[in-house]
Design a protein around this motif. Structure first.
Motif, PDB file in Angstrom:
ATOM      1  N   THR A 161       0.833  -1.201   0.000  1.00 57.39           N
ATOM      2  CA  THR A 161       0.000   0.000   0.000  1.00 57.39           C
ATOM      3  C   THR A 161       0.871   1.256   0.000  1.00 57.39           C
ATOM      4  N   ASP A 162       1.874   1.288   0.865  1.00 55.79           N
ATOM      5  CA  ASP A 162       2.762   2.447   0.925  1.00 55.79           C
ATOM      6  C   ASP A 162       3.488   2.651  -0.396  1.00 55.79           C
ATOM      7  N   ARG A 163       3.945   1.541  -0.996  1.00 55.25           N
ATOM      8  CA  ARG A 163       4.660   1.640  -2.265  1.00 55.25           C
ATOM      9  C   ARG A 163       3.740   2.173  -3.363  1.00 55.25           C
ATOM     10  N   ARG A 164       2.477   1.712  -3.358  1.00 56.17           N
ATOM     11  CA  ARG A 164       1.527   2.164  -4.369  1.00 56.17           C
ATOM     12  C   ARG A 164       1.214   3.649  -4.195  1.00 56.17           C
ATOM     13  N   LEU A 165       0.970   4.084  -2.950  1.00 57.24           N
ATOM     14  CA  LEU A 165       0.681   5.491  -2.698  1.00 57.24           C
ATOM     15  C   LEU A 165       1.880   6.372  -3.036  1.00 57.24           C
ATOM     16  N   LEU A 166       3.068   5.875  -2.728  1.00 59.14           N
ATOM     17  CA  LEU A 166       4.272   6.623  -3.070  1.00 59.14           C
ATOM     18  C   LEU A 166       4.393   6.764  -4.586  1.00 59.14           C
ATOM     19  N   GLY A 167       4.086   5.681  -5.313  1.00 59.46           N
ATOM     20  CA  GLY A 167       4.156   5.732  -6.766  1.00 59.46           C
ATOM     21  C   GLY A 167       3.178   6.730  -7.361  1.00 59.46           C
ATOM     22  N   VAL A 168       1.973   6.811  -6.775  1.00 60.74           N
ATOM     23  CA  VAL A 168       0.979   7.779  -7.245  1.00 60.74           C
ATOM     24  C   VAL A 168       1.488   9.204  -7.051  1.00 60.74           C
ATOM     25  N   ARG A 169       2.081   9.462  -5.873  1.00 58.78           N
ATOM     26  CA  ARG A 169       2.593  10.803  -5.586  1.00 58.78           C
ATOM     27  C   ARG A 169       3.756  11.152  -6.512  1.00 58.78           C
ATOM     28  N   VAL A 170       4.644  10.210  -6.763  1.00 58.12           N
ATOM     29  CA  VAL A 170       5.783  10.452  -7.651  1.00 58.12           C
ATOM     30  C   VAL A 170       5.298  10.781  -9.056  1.00 58.12           C
ATOM     31  N   LYS A 171       4.303  10.047  -9.533  1.00 54.14           N
ATOM     32  CA  LYS A 171       3.757  10.302 -10.870  1.00 54.14           C
ATOM     33  C   LYS A 171       3.181  11.707 -10.957  1.00 54.14           C
ATOM     34  N   LEU A 172       2.452  12.130  -9.911  1.00 55.00           N
ATOM     35  CA  LEU A 172       1.867  13.469  -9.892  1.00 55.00           C
ATOM     36  C   LEU A 172       2.960  14.534  -9.915  1.00 55.00           C
ATOM     37  N   LEU A 173       4.015  14.336  -9.134  1.00 55.44           N
ATOM     38  CA  LEU A 173       5.115  15.305  -9.103  1.00 55.44           C
ATOM     39  C   LEU A 173       5.789  15.409 -10.459  1.00 55.44           C
ATOM     40  N   ARG A 174       6.004  14.272 -11.102  1.00 53.24           N
ATOM     41  CA  ARG A 174       6.660  14.292 -12.414  1.00 53.24           C
ATOM     42  C   ARG A 174       5.801  15.028 -13.446  1.00 53.24           C
ATOM     43  N   GLU A 175       4.482  14.865 -13.379  1.00 60.42           N
ATOM     44  CA  GLU A 175       3.602  15.564 -14.309  1.00 60.42           C
ATOM     45  C   GLU A 175       3.655  17.074 -14.087  1.00 60.42           C
ATOM     46  N   ARG A 176       3.660  17.491 -12.817  1.00 60.83           N
ATOM     47  CA  ARG A 176       3.737  18.926 -12.525  1.00 60.83           C
ATOM     48  C   ARG A 176       5.071  19.512 -12.978  1.00 60.83           C
ATOM     49  N   LEU A 177       6.149  18.774 -12.741  1.00 60.65           N
ATOM     50  CA  LEU A 177       7.466  19.251 -13.163  1.00 60.65           C
ATOM     51  C   LEU A 177       7.580  19.302 -14.677  1.00 60.65           C
ATOM     52  N   ALA A 178       6.932  18.367 -15.368  1.00 55.98           N
ATOM     53  CA  ALA A 178       6.960  18.370 -16.831  1.00 55.98           C
ATOM     54  C   ALA A 178       6.286  19.632 -17.367  1.00 55.98           C
ATOM     55  N   ARG A 179       5.177  20.048 -16.739  1.00 56.52           N
ATOM     56  CA  ARG A 179       4.511  21.283 -17.167  1.00 56.52           C
ATOM     57  C   ARG A 179       5.408  22.493 -16.952  1.00 56.52           C
ATOM     58  N   LEU A 180       6.081  22.544 -15.797  1.00 58.28           N
ATOM     59  CA  LEU A 180       6.989  23.657 -15.525  1.00 58.28           C
ATOM     60  C   LEU A 180       8.161  23.659 -16.493  1.00 58.28           C
ATOM     61  N   GLU A 181       8.647  22.474 -16.853  1.00 64.04           N
ATOM     62  CA  GLU A 181       9.759  22.379 -17.789  1.00 64.04           C
ATOM     63  C   GLU A 181       9.353  22.879 -19.173  1.00 64.04           C
TER      64      GLU A 181
END
Length: 392
Positions: A161-181
Motif C-alpha cells: 500500500t505504501d509503495r503504491r501510494l508513493l508511486g501515485v505521488r511520484v507520478k503526480l510530481l513528475r507531471e507537474r514538473l513536466a509542465r513547468l519544464e
C-alpha cells in the motif's frame, strides 16, 4: 526556513578509506550539519580498508559511537558516507538513536532551503525516490497483512500500500514538473531567438556565486557563508556598454557525492546549464581543496551534459589570497582564468570586459551586428529580473 533546534545534538562519523582530503571532508560535513540545524556534539573518526557490510563502521567502532552518543546526550548520528537501508537499520538498533547518511542530510538541507514551487516539487521528488529504496529494503516491519475491524479486505500488505501510494505521488510530481519544464523551454527558446548571450554561474557550494551575482546585477539575492545558502536560481539581464544585454543565471552549488536522487529529480532544470553559451566556474581560490572542488564540479557538469559548454574559471576571493586581480589567457588568446574578489569588487571590470568580449564573439559568429542585441541602459532594464528558473 525552519529554525535549528538546539536540542538536536549530533555526532559526526567519518571513516577514512585512504583519502588524501580527510580534513577537508570533515570540515565540509561540519558545515553541512550546521546548515541542517544540528548542534555538533562531537566527532568519531576511524580508518578502514573497506566498509563493513552490516554496519559500515565495524562492530567495535559502532560500540565506541554508541558510548560517545550516550556520554554526550546526542539524539542523532550523521555518517559522512552513503549507507544502505540495512546498514542504517543495523546502526540505529546498535546505537539507540536516529542515523542519517550524507544523502539524507543533503536532502534535508534542500528541503529547508527550497522556496519556489518548482524547487519544492523537485526536492520532494528526490526525497520520495530516496524513500522508495527504504520501502523495498529497509521497512521489514511493514511486511505483514492488514487486519482488524474495517481493515480486512483484498489482503494487500502495508508495504504494498505504501509503495503504491508513493508511486501515485511520484507520478503526480513528475507531471507537474513536466509542465513547468515546458514553460521554461518556451522561455529558453525566446532567449535563443534574441541571440542574447546566456551565462550560468556554476561552482562548488559556498564558492561565492550569489555574492558575485549580486555584485554584477545588484539583484539582492540571498547570500551567506553556508552550504546551499540558496537553491532557487535567479536570472537577470546585465547591460554591457560594448555588447548590449546578456543574461546571467545564479545556480545552486555542487558538492562532492551529490546524491543521485537529486541529480535525477533536477535533471530537467540542470539541462538549462547545458544550454548556456558560457559557464563561469566560480572557485574559492582560498580553499586548500580548490583543485578537488574543481574536479567535482567538472564531473557533475559532465554528468548533466554540460562538459562541452565553454567555460572560464573565475578564481574568487582574491582578497583572501593576497593576489591581484588578473586575466589569464591560453596560447590562442582565449580567456582561461580571471582572478577577482566578489566581496571587494576587485577585478569585476575585468570580468565585465571578458563577458563583453564573449558576447561580441557570439554576435560575430551568428553574423549579427552587436547592435541588434543592444538596449539603452535605463532604470527599466539594468539588472532586470527574468522569470525565475528553479534550482539550476
Amino acid at each position: 526556513m525552519r529554525e535549528a533546534s538546539p536540542a538536536e545534538r549530533a555526532v559526526i562519523v567519518q571513516i577514512d578509506f585512504g583519502s588524501d582530503a580527510i580534513a577537508e571532508q570533515l570540515d565540509e560535513v561540519r558545515l553541512l550539519a550546521l546548515s541542517a540545524g544540528a548542534e555538533i556534539a562531537g566527532e568519531v573518526c576511524a580508518r578502514r580498508s573497506s566498509p563493513d557490510p552490516a554496519t559500515f563502521a565495524g562492530k567495535g567502532k559502532v560500540q565506541e559511537i554508541a558510548a560517545f552518543v550516550a556520554a554526550s546526550a546526542a539524539q542523532l548520528v550523521i555518517f559522512n558516507h552513503q549507507l544502505s537501508p540495512a546498514q542504517e537499520r543495523n546502526l540505529e538498533r546498535a546505537i539507540g538513536c536516529r542515523v542519517l547518511d550524507r544523502t539524507r542530510l543533503i536532502l534535508d538541507i534542500f528541503a529547508q532551503r527550497a522556496q519556489s514551487a518548482a524547487g519544492k516539487l523537485q526536492v520532494e521528488l528526490a526525497q520520495l525516490d530516496h524513500l522508495a529504496t527504504r520501502l523495498v529494503r529497509g521497512w521489514t516491519h511493514l511486511e505483514r497483512q492488514k487486519g482488524g475491524i474495517g481493515l480486512r479486505g483484498p489482503g494487500e500488505k502495508q508495504l504494498e500500500t505504501d509503495r503504491r501510494l508513493l508511486g501515485v505521488r511520484v507520478k503526480l510530481l513528475r507531471e507537474r514538473l513536466a509542465r513547468l519544464e515546458r514553460q521554461r523551454g518556451v522561455q529558453r527558446k525566446a532567449r535563443l531567438r534574441s541571440e542574447v548571450l546566456s551565462v550560468s554561474l556554476v561552482g562548488y557550494t559556498n564558492a561565492g556565486k550569489s555574492t558575485l551575482f549580486n555584485a554584477l546585477t545588484h539583484a539582492g539575492a540571498y547570500a551567506a557563508d553556508q552550504l546551499f545558502a540558496t537553491l532557487d536560481t535567479s536570472s537577470r539581464r546585465l547591460w554591457l556598454p560594448e555588447a548590449g544585454n546578456i543574461v546571467i543565471s545564479d545556480t545552486v552549488g555542487f558538492i562532492r557525492d551529490l546524491p543521485h536522487t537529486l541529480v535525477a529529480a533536477f535533471h530537467a532544470t540542470l539541462e538549462a546549464t547545458a544550454q548556456a553559451d558560457l559557464l563561469l566556474h566560480v572557485v574559492d581560490s582560498a580553499s586548500p581543496a580548490r583543485e578537488l572542488q574543481i574536479a567535482e564540479v567538472d564531473k557533475t557538469l559532465a554528468a548533466i551534459g554540460a562538459a562541452a559548454v565553454p567555460q572560464i574559471l573565475l578564481m574568487n576571493k582574491a582578497d583572501l589570497t593576497g593576489l591581484p586581480a588578473a586575466v589569464e589567457r591560453d596560447e590562442y588568446g582565449r580567456i582561461r582564468r580571471i582572478r577577482v574578489s566578489a566581496r571587494s569588487g576587485e577585478g569585476l571590470p575585468l570580468l565585465r570586459d571578458a563577458l563583453a568580449e564573449t558576447a561580441l564573439a557570439k554576435a560575430r559568429d551568428a553574423r549579427l551586428p552587436s547592435s541588434r542585441t543592444a538596449m539603452p541602459a535605463t532604470a527599466d532594464n539594468a539588472g532586470t529580473a527574468l522569470d525565475p528558473v528553479s534550482f539550476l
